[in-house]
Enzyme design. Structure first.
Site, PDB file in Angstrom:
ATOM      1  N   LYS A 125      47.828  34.778  47.822  1.00  0.00           N
ATOM      2  CA  LYS A 125      47.946  35.822  46.666  1.00  0.00           C
ATOM      3  C   LYS A 125      49.199  36.676  46.606  1.00  0.00           C
ATOM      4  O   LYS A 125      49.949  36.707  45.859  1.00  0.00           O
ATOM      5  CB  LYS A 125      46.737  36.634  46.538  1.00  0.00           C
ATOM      6  CG  LYS A 125      45.314  36.010  46.335  1.00  0.00           C
ATOM      7  CD  LYS A 125      44.253  36.836  46.282  1.00  0.00           C
ATOM      8  CE  LYS A 125      44.101  37.878  47.470  1.00  0.00           C
ATOM      9  NZ  LYS A 125      43.423  37.188  48.651  1.00  0.00           N
TER      10      LYS A 125
ATOM     11  N   ARG B  35      37.981  42.713  42.090  1.00  0.00           N
ATOM     12  CA  ARG B  35      37.411  42.072  43.125  1.00  0.00           C
ATOM     13  C   ARG B  35      35.735  42.355  43.089  1.00  0.00           C
ATOM     14  O   ARG B  35      35.058  41.425  43.567  1.00  0.00           O
ATOM     15  CB  ARG B  35      37.578  42.630  44.424  1.00  0.00           C
ATOM     16  CG  ARG B  35      38.738  42.038  45.286  1.00  0.00           C
ATOM     17  CD  ARG B  35      38.858  42.519  46.857  1.00  0.00           C
ATOM     18  NE  ARG B  35      40.306  42.888  46.678  1.00  0.00           N
ATOM     19  CZ  ARG B  35      40.730  42.093  47.859  1.00  0.00           C
ATOM     20  NH1 ARG B  35      40.045  41.280  48.923  1.00  0.00           N
ATOM     21  NH2 ARG B  35      42.081  42.324  48.401  1.00  0.00           N
TER      22      ARG B  35
ATOM     23  N   ARG C 165      49.800  35.326  60.628  1.00  0.00           N
ATOM     24  CA  ARG C 165      50.616  36.064  59.468  1.00  0.00           C
ATOM     25  C   ARG C 165      51.432  37.475  60.010  1.00  0.00           C
ATOM     26  O   ARG C 165      50.832  38.105  61.127  1.00  0.00           O
ATOM     27  CB  ARG C 165      49.421  36.797  58.535  1.00  0.00           C
ATOM     28  CG  ARG C 165      50.159  37.758  57.542  1.00  0.00           C
ATOM     29  CD  ARG C 165      49.529  38.151  56.499  1.00  0.00           C
ATOM     30  NE  ARG C 165      48.178  38.548  56.500  1.00  0.00           N
ATOM     31  CZ  ARG C 165      47.276  38.667  55.584  1.00  0.00           C
ATOM     32  NH1 ARG C 165      47.613  38.825  54.299  1.00  0.00           N
ATOM     33  NH2 ARG C 165      46.132  39.063  56.015  1.00  0.00           N
TER      34      ARG C 165
ATOM     35  N   ARG D 142      48.175  42.479  61.003  1.00  0.00           N
ATOM     36  CA  ARG D 142      47.415  43.377  60.400  1.00  0.00           C
ATOM     37  C   ARG D 142      46.129  43.371  61.481  1.00  0.00           C
ATOM     38  O   ARG D 142      45.722  42.451  62.197  1.00  0.00           O
ATOM     39  CB  ARG D 142      47.043  42.900  59.168  1.00  0.00           C
ATOM     40  CG  ARG D 142      47.727  43.475  58.205  1.00  0.00           C
ATOM     41  CD  ARG D 142      47.549  42.945  56.608  1.00  0.00           C
ATOM     42  NE  ARG D 142      46.125  42.768  56.079  1.00  0.00           N
ATOM     43  CZ  ARG D 142      45.777  42.170  54.855  1.00  0.00           C
ATOM     44  NH1 ARG D 142      46.717  41.829  54.280  1.00  0.00           N
ATOM     45  NH2 ARG D 142      44.894  41.863  54.717  1.00  0.00           N
TER      46      ARG D 142
ATOM     47  N   ARG E 246      35.397  38.919  55.929  1.00  0.00           N
ATOM     48  CA  ARG E 246      36.172  39.056  54.530  1.00  0.00           C
ATOM     49  C   ARG E 246      35.736  37.950  53.771  1.00  0.00           C
ATOM     50  O   ARG E 246      35.616  37.934  52.281  1.00  0.00           O
ATOM     51  CB  ARG E 246      37.740  39.306  54.957  1.00  0.00           C
ATOM     52  CG  ARG E 246      38.006  40.534  55.301  1.00  0.00           C
ATOM     53  CD  ARG E 246      39.259  40.551  56.015  1.00  0.00           C
ATOM     54  NE  ARG E 246      40.587  40.189  55.269  1.00  0.00           N
ATOM     55  CZ  ARG E 246      41.700  39.706  55.655  1.00  0.00           C
ATOM     56  NH1 ARG E 246      41.703  39.859  56.926  1.00  0.00           N
ATOM     57  NH2 ARG E 246      42.626  39.440  54.776  1.00  0.00           N
TER      58      ARG E 246
HETATM   59  P1  AP5 Z   1      49.318  35.978  51.826  1.00  0.00           P
HETATM   60  O1  AP5 Z   1      49.992  35.696  50.744  1.00  0.00           O
HETATM   61  O2  AP5 Z   1      49.522  37.386  52.675  1.00  0.00           O
HETATM   62  O3  AP5 Z   1      47.534  35.759  51.288  1.00  0.00           O
HETATM   63  P2  AP5 Z   1      46.706  36.660  50.395  1.00  0.00           P
HETATM   64  O4  AP5 Z   1      45.880  35.966  49.898  1.00  0.00           O
HETATM   65  O5  AP5 Z   1      47.322  37.977  49.983  1.00  0.00           O
HETATM   66  O6  AP5 Z   1      45.880  37.215  52.001  1.00  0.00           O
HETATM   67  P3  AP5 Z   1      45.365  38.629  52.342  1.00  0.00           P
HETATM   68  O7  AP5 Z   1      44.582  38.661  53.500  1.00  0.00           O
HETATM   69  O8  AP5 Z   1      46.070  39.975  52.192  1.00  0.00           O
HETATM   70  O9  AP5 Z   1      44.002  38.892  51.265  1.00  0.00           O
HETATM   71  P4  AP5 Z   1      42.884  39.736  51.332  1.00  0.00           P
HETATM   72  O10 AP5 Z   1      42.433  39.755  49.973  1.00  0.00           O
HETATM   73  O11 AP5 Z   1      41.824  39.469  52.355  1.00  0.00           O
HETATM   74  O12 AP5 Z   1      43.606  41.187  51.738  1.00  0.00           O
HETATM   75  P5  AP5 Z   1      44.058  42.627  51.145  1.00  0.00           P
HETATM   76  O13 AP5 Z   1      44.908  42.893  51.712  1.00  0.00           O
HETATM   77  O14 AP5 Z   1      44.155  42.264  49.417  1.00  0.00           O
HETATM   78  O15 AP5 Z   1      49.029  34.691  52.974  1.00  0.00           O
HETATM   79  C1  AP5 Z   1      48.571  34.815  54.059  1.00  0.00           C
HETATM   80  C2  AP5 Z   1      49.275  34.194  55.248  1.00  0.00           C
HETATM   81  O16 AP5 Z   1      49.474  32.675  55.063  1.00  0.00           O
HETATM   82  C3  AP5 Z   1      50.769  34.547  55.405  1.00  0.00           C
HETATM   83  O17 AP5 Z   1      51.154  34.596  56.689  1.00  0.00           O
HETATM   84  C4  AP5 Z   1      51.532  33.699  54.617  1.00  0.00           C
HETATM   85  O18 AP5 Z   1      52.872  33.447  55.017  1.00  0.00           O
HETATM   86  C5  AP5 Z   1      50.764  32.137  54.632  1.00  0.00           C
HETATM   87  N1  AP5 Z   1      50.660  31.288  53.404  1.00  0.00           N
HETATM   88  C6  AP5 Z   1      50.659  31.766  52.384  1.00  0.00           C
HETATM   89  N2  AP5 Z   1      50.413  30.669  51.483  1.00  0.00           N
HETATM   90  C7  AP5 Z   1      50.760  29.518  52.525  1.00  0.00           C
HETATM   91  C8  AP5 Z   1      50.737  28.281  52.150  1.00  0.00           C
HETATM   92  N3  AP5 Z   1      50.823  27.712  50.905  1.00  0.00           N
HETATM   93  N4  AP5 Z   1      51.004  27.384  53.157  1.00  0.00           N
HETATM   94  C9  AP5 Z   1      51.046  27.883  54.437  1.00  0.00           C
HETATM   95  N5  AP5 Z   1      50.910  29.382  54.763  1.00  0.00           N
HETATM   96  C10 AP5 Z   1      50.892  30.255  53.685  1.00  0.00           C
HETATM   97  O19 AP5 Z   1      42.851  43.446  51.153  1.00  0.00           O
HETATM   98  C11 AP5 Z   1      42.407  43.940  52.634  1.00  0.00           C
HETATM   99  C12 AP5 Z   1      41.373  44.754  52.543  1.00  0.00           C
HETATM  100  O20 AP5 Z   1      41.559  46.122  51.787  1.00  0.00           O
HETATM  101  C13 AP5 Z   1      39.869  44.218  51.819  1.00  0.00           C
HETATM  102  O21 AP5 Z   1      39.243  43.643  52.911  1.00  0.00           O
HETATM  103  C14 AP5 Z   1      39.128  45.455  51.593  1.00  0.00           C
HETATM  104  O22 AP5 Z   1      38.666  46.174  52.727  1.00  0.00           O
HETATM  105  C15 AP5 Z   1      40.289  46.272  50.983  1.00  0.00           C
HETATM  106  N6  AP5 Z   1      40.433  46.096  49.622  1.00  0.00           N
HETATM  107  C16 AP5 Z   1      41.487  45.540  48.724  1.00  0.00           C
HETATM  108  N7  AP5 Z   1      41.564  45.505  47.561  1.00  0.00           N
HETATM  109  C17 AP5 Z   1      40.141  46.000  47.147  1.00  0.00           C
HETATM  110  C18 AP5 Z   1      39.498  46.080  46.157  1.00  0.00           C
HETATM  111  N8  AP5 Z   1      40.041  45.692  44.933  1.00  0.00           N
HETATM  112  N9  AP5 Z   1      38.188  46.472  46.299  1.00  0.00           N
HETATM  113  C19 AP5 Z   1      37.563  46.882  47.335  1.00  0.00           C
HETATM  114  N10 AP5 Z   1      38.231  46.690  48.594  1.00  0.00           N
HETATM  115  C20 AP5 Z   1      39.372  46.309  48.434  1.00  0.00           C
END
Ligand code: AP5
Length: 217
Positions: free
Chosen positions: A15, A90, A129, A162, A173
């Site tokens: 994402k 979410r 990552r 992270r 997660r």
């Molecule tokens: P990346 O692009 O970072 O993937 P992502 O989908 O953004 O993954 P996240 O882990 O950030 O998502 P998440 O939703 O769990 O965490 P968030 O920070 O939003 O890519 C991941 C890795 O893969 C990278 O190394 C990249 O280079 C690689 N990659 C990408 N595409 C690739 C491909 N096609 N092929 C190969 N490699 C690839 O949330 C964290 C925490 O915050 C949550 O757990 C929760 O506690 C809280 N939170 C956030 N938003 C909310 C909300 N709305 N409500 C409640 N709690 C929330």
């Protein structure tokens, strides 16, 4: 009317990676709710203190916190021409609040880009990552490495891993995602706004599929 684009999908589906590229292409800001929350935790704000424990365990931060954070961010001047958001909404409650907010700010929901991957892919991606402390750029030690080793290609900032990218927390997660967030796929499909893309391909192939489904290529 300005448009808002949403990225939806499990952890590590790409994402953040894809949202950043779309933001550069459309020249509108990329808002990542996870980054806003991590920043609040780092700064030790009241909101950050409340969010920290949930994030460390891989649980969702309560809706009232994320909704007020999102409202404040989307109301800023730089979002006036539209914005791209990943990690919000979410839950169905967040989706309702988001749709009301879009109406009140005069935005149209452009599309919800749903990127799907398996849990096995999530675990293998997140262990490699690395993110930039300064600009938030995201890398992978194997699939998308920085040319400058442990420094960011874009700004030279330090790269870090992270705390919630440990296998047990990733699995939590992923299951929280399936229970709380997956129902949004049905919700946005019923609004005729969902564009689904497989996230299992390379970054470039996912990007091409996304742009063609949005009719932007
Ligand atoms: P990346 O692009 O970072 O993937 P992502 O989908 O953004 O993954 P996240 O882990 O950030 O998502 P998440 O939703 O769990 O965490 P968030 O920070 O939003 O890519 C991941 C890795 O893969 C990278 O190394 C990249 O280079 C690689 N990659 C990408 N595409 C690739 C491909 N096609 N092929 C190969 N490699 C690839 O949330 C964290 C925490 O915050 C949550 O757990 C929760 O506690 C809280 N939170 C956030 N938003 C909310 C909300 N709305 N409500 C409640 N709690 C929330």
């Amino acid at each position: 009317m300005s448009g808002a684009y949403v990225f939806l999908g499990p952890p590590a589906s790409g994402k953040g990676t894809q949202a950043k590229q779309l933001s550069e292409k459309l020249n509108i800001p990329h808002v990542a709710l996870g980054d806003l929350l991590r920043d609040a935790v780092r700064r030790g704000t009241e909101l950050g203190k409340q969010a920290k424990g949930f994030m460390e365990k891989g649980k969702l931060v309560p809706d009232d916190i994320t909704i007020s954070l999102a409202k404040e961010r989307f109301s800023r001047d730089d979002c006036k021409g539209g914005f791209i958001v990943d990690g919000f909404p979410r839950t169905l409650k967040q989706a309702e609040a988001f749709e009301e907010l879009l109406k009140s700010l005069g935005f149209e929901l452009g599309a919800v880009i749903y990127i799907n991957i398996s849990m096995e892919t999530a675990v293998s991606r997140l262990s490699g990552r690395r993110s930039c402390k300064r600009c938030g750029a995201v890398y992978h030690v194997t699939f998308n490495p920085s040319k400058k080793g442990d420094r960011c290609d874009r700004c030279g900032g330090e790269l870090y891993q992270r705390h919630d990218d440990e296998e047990d927390v990733i699995k939590t997660r992923f299951s929280v995602y399936e229970k709380e967030t997956l129902p949004l796929v049905k919700h946005f499909t019923s609004l005729g706004k969902l564009a689904e893309v497989s996230g299992e391909e390379s970054v470039d192939k996912v990007q091409s599929a996304m742009l063609s489904s949005l009719k932007l290529s």
